[in-house]
Design an enzyme around this catalytic site. Structure first.
Site, PDB file in Angstrom:
ATOM      1  N   LYS A 157       4.413  76.588  48.623  1.00  0.00           N
ATOM      2  CA  LYS A 157       3.750  77.375  49.678  1.00  0.00           C
ATOM      3  C   LYS A 157       2.241  77.541  49.479  1.00  0.00           C
ATOM      4  O   LYS A 157       1.680  78.590  49.791  1.00  0.00           O
ATOM      5  CB  LYS A 157       4.396  78.763  49.806  1.00  0.00           C
ATOM      6  CG  LYS A 157       5.870  78.704  50.163  1.00  0.00           C
ATOM      7  CD  LYS A 157       6.426  80.088  50.397  1.00  0.00           C
ATOM      8  CE  LYS A 157       7.613  80.329  49.520  1.00  0.00           C
ATOM      9  NZ  LYS A 157       8.308  81.561  49.763  1.00  0.00           N
ATOM     10  N   ASP A 193      13.384  86.033  47.707  1.00  0.00           N
ATOM     11  CA  ASP A 193      13.602  86.665  49.013  1.00  0.00           C
ATOM     12  C   ASP A 193      14.994  86.420  49.573  1.00  0.00           C
ATOM     13  O   ASP A 193      15.506  87.252  50.326  1.00  0.00           O
ATOM     14  CB  ASP A 193      12.520  86.235  50.029  1.00  0.00           C
ATOM     15  CG  ASP A 193      12.317  84.727  50.073  1.00  0.00           C
ATOM     16  OD1 ASP A 193      12.955  84.002  49.281  1.00  0.00           O
ATOM     17  OD2 ASP A 193      11.497  84.262  50.876  1.00  0.00           O
TER      18      ASP A 193
END
Length: 452
Positions: A157, A193
């Site tokens: 990311k 997450d």
């Protein structure tokens, strides 16, 4: 002579997954998950299936004040959560930016920045004198050696901080807090997450067995039997032994060994070549919000240059990489059939005011192909996991901007999963309300509940 619409539909066929391809994908996903779980093949498996050491789901009896730290992208959140009783909690949170210079700087800078924001937040909410448990959501590939020890396997990311890969990120955060010395925090758990999403949904719905993220990235976790986890470093037998553990699949890397080549297109290959991690996270690059808009843009550019769109006349913005945002895909598909209000707004922003209604219809079709393919890839993985667990009823907790904001993603998934899940299994998809933050606090709360 075929119309431009017919030609575009013909050229978009490669973006549509057949049922046969989905069945093959499901077989390959399970094969790769089993490779990740096995001691012998884990090292070379693409889908690592990291053990999270989370073995208890919330039962609704967790109480108290907890901090949560949620780092998973270009900004991070600090949360203060007060669990009172089942379904009653107070939550305060604040979002802090991470400047590009820190994303690409040293690990020390990153963790000092996080510690500073954490201390400021505690002062703002007048809890800086209390000693609070903290759940740390860290949404990058981690090898977990326990509930509070996680070694960063690699950055994703857009992050590339030096001195963090191969290190225990919990220790790096503890060190940064110690350098400050102004707040007292017990880090009770590190998770990513997907685990947070599963925990957050399980607090309300005790049937939740899968956590799924379809946002900037894509990942899934699920409940596995301990006996199937070769790398589980803890007792596996005995009267009080817990039989299950959460597995963080890290399925974004599925296909890195070529398993997806039979469904990848020239657009996928181009995106991969120009990414910061060529050859890695190939499934994620076909699914997630970081790439979906660019996939659509590449197809639109190709068809424009072939004279099939906009009379062959594009624009500087259209031809620039990264300028067709994923939110455009969601907006364009939000138009009612036969109307192009949002589509025209998007095309105007791109300098394509000369688009005809037919161009709008074609652009929408391209967007639909790209987003449906993403939904079907995710569905293949989820259906495979549901079938593997073979429980009578499963709730899938889902979070992420693509799932949340794309108008048809949920329906596409429900339809496709139903088609491929064993007939006797019922399932539902539950949008996680603020999963990764509240989930982190819940993992900390469950850890505290167990310790007591």
């Amino acid at each position: 002579m075929a119309s431009s619409r017919e030609k575009i539909r013909e050229l978009c066929k490669e973006l549509i997954l057949t049922d046969k391809q989905i069945e093959e994908l499901m077989r390959r996903v399970i094969k790769e998950i089993n490779r990740g779980l096995s001691k012998e093949t884990h090292a070379e498996a693409d889908v690592k299936c990291f053990i999270t050491y989370v073995q208890d789901l919330p039962n609704g009896k967790e109480k108290g004040k907890f901090l949560a730290l949620d780092l998973g992208g270009t900004n991070f959140r600090v949360l203060l959560i007060h669990l009172k009783d089942e379904n009653d909690f107070e939550m305060l949170s604040k979002i802090y930016a991470i400047p590009q210079s820190i994303m690409l700087g040293s690990g020390t800078q990153l963790f000092d920045h996080i510690a500073e924001c954490l201390a400021n937040f505690m002062r703002e909410h007048a809890v800086d004198s209390e000693r609070l448990p903290l759940g740390f959501t860290f949404s990058f590939p981690l090898t977990q050696l326990g509930l509070t020890k996680g070694i960063l396997a690699r950055w994703t990311k857009g992050f590339n901080c030096s001195g963090v890969v191969g290190e225990d990120v919990v220790q790096l955060l503890k060190d940064a807090l110690a350098r400050r010395g102004d707040v007292k925090i017990d880090i009770c758990a590190i998770l990513n997450d997907t685990t947070g999403t599963l925990m957050s949904c399980a607090w309300k719905n005790h049937n939740c067995r899968i956590g799924l993220i379809v946002g900037t990235g894509s990942n899934a976790c699920y409940v596995e039997r301990v006996e199937n986890c070769d790398l589980f470093d803890g007792p596996k037998a005995g009267p009080d032994i817990k039989k299950h553990v959460l597995i963080n699949t890290e399925w974004g890397a599925f296909g890195d060994d070529g398993a997806l080549d039979f469904v990848r297109t020239e657009y996928d290959r181009e995106i991969d070549q120009h990414s910061i991690n060529p050859g890695r996270q190939l499934q994620e690059k076909m699914i997630s919000g970081m790439y979906m808009g660019e996939l659509a843009r590449l197809a639109i550019v190709k068809f424009t240059k072939a004279g099939l769109l906009f009379g062959g006349v594009g624009s500087d913005i259209l031809f620039k990489r990264g300028q067709f945002f994923t939110k455009y895909v969601s907006e364009i598909e939000s138009d009612k059939p036969g109307t192009y209000t949002y589509c025209r707004d998007v095309l105007d922003e791109l300098g394509l005011e000369h688009a005809t209604d037919e161009d709008c219809a074609n652009v929408r079709y391209i967007c639909e192909c790209v987003s449906s393919r993403a939904a079907h890839l995710v569905s293949a993985g989820i259906a495979a996991l549901i079938n593997k667990m073979d429980e009578p009823s499963v709730t899938v907790g889902v979070d992420g901007s693509v799932y949340r904001f794309h108008p048809k993603f949920h329906d596409l998934m429900v339809q496709k999963i139903r088609q491929f899940v064993k007939p006797h299994i019922s399932f539902d998809l539950m949008l996680s309300e603020d999963g990764s933050g509240r989930g982190a606090a819940l993992v900390a709360a469950v850890a505290c509940r167990d310790a007591q």
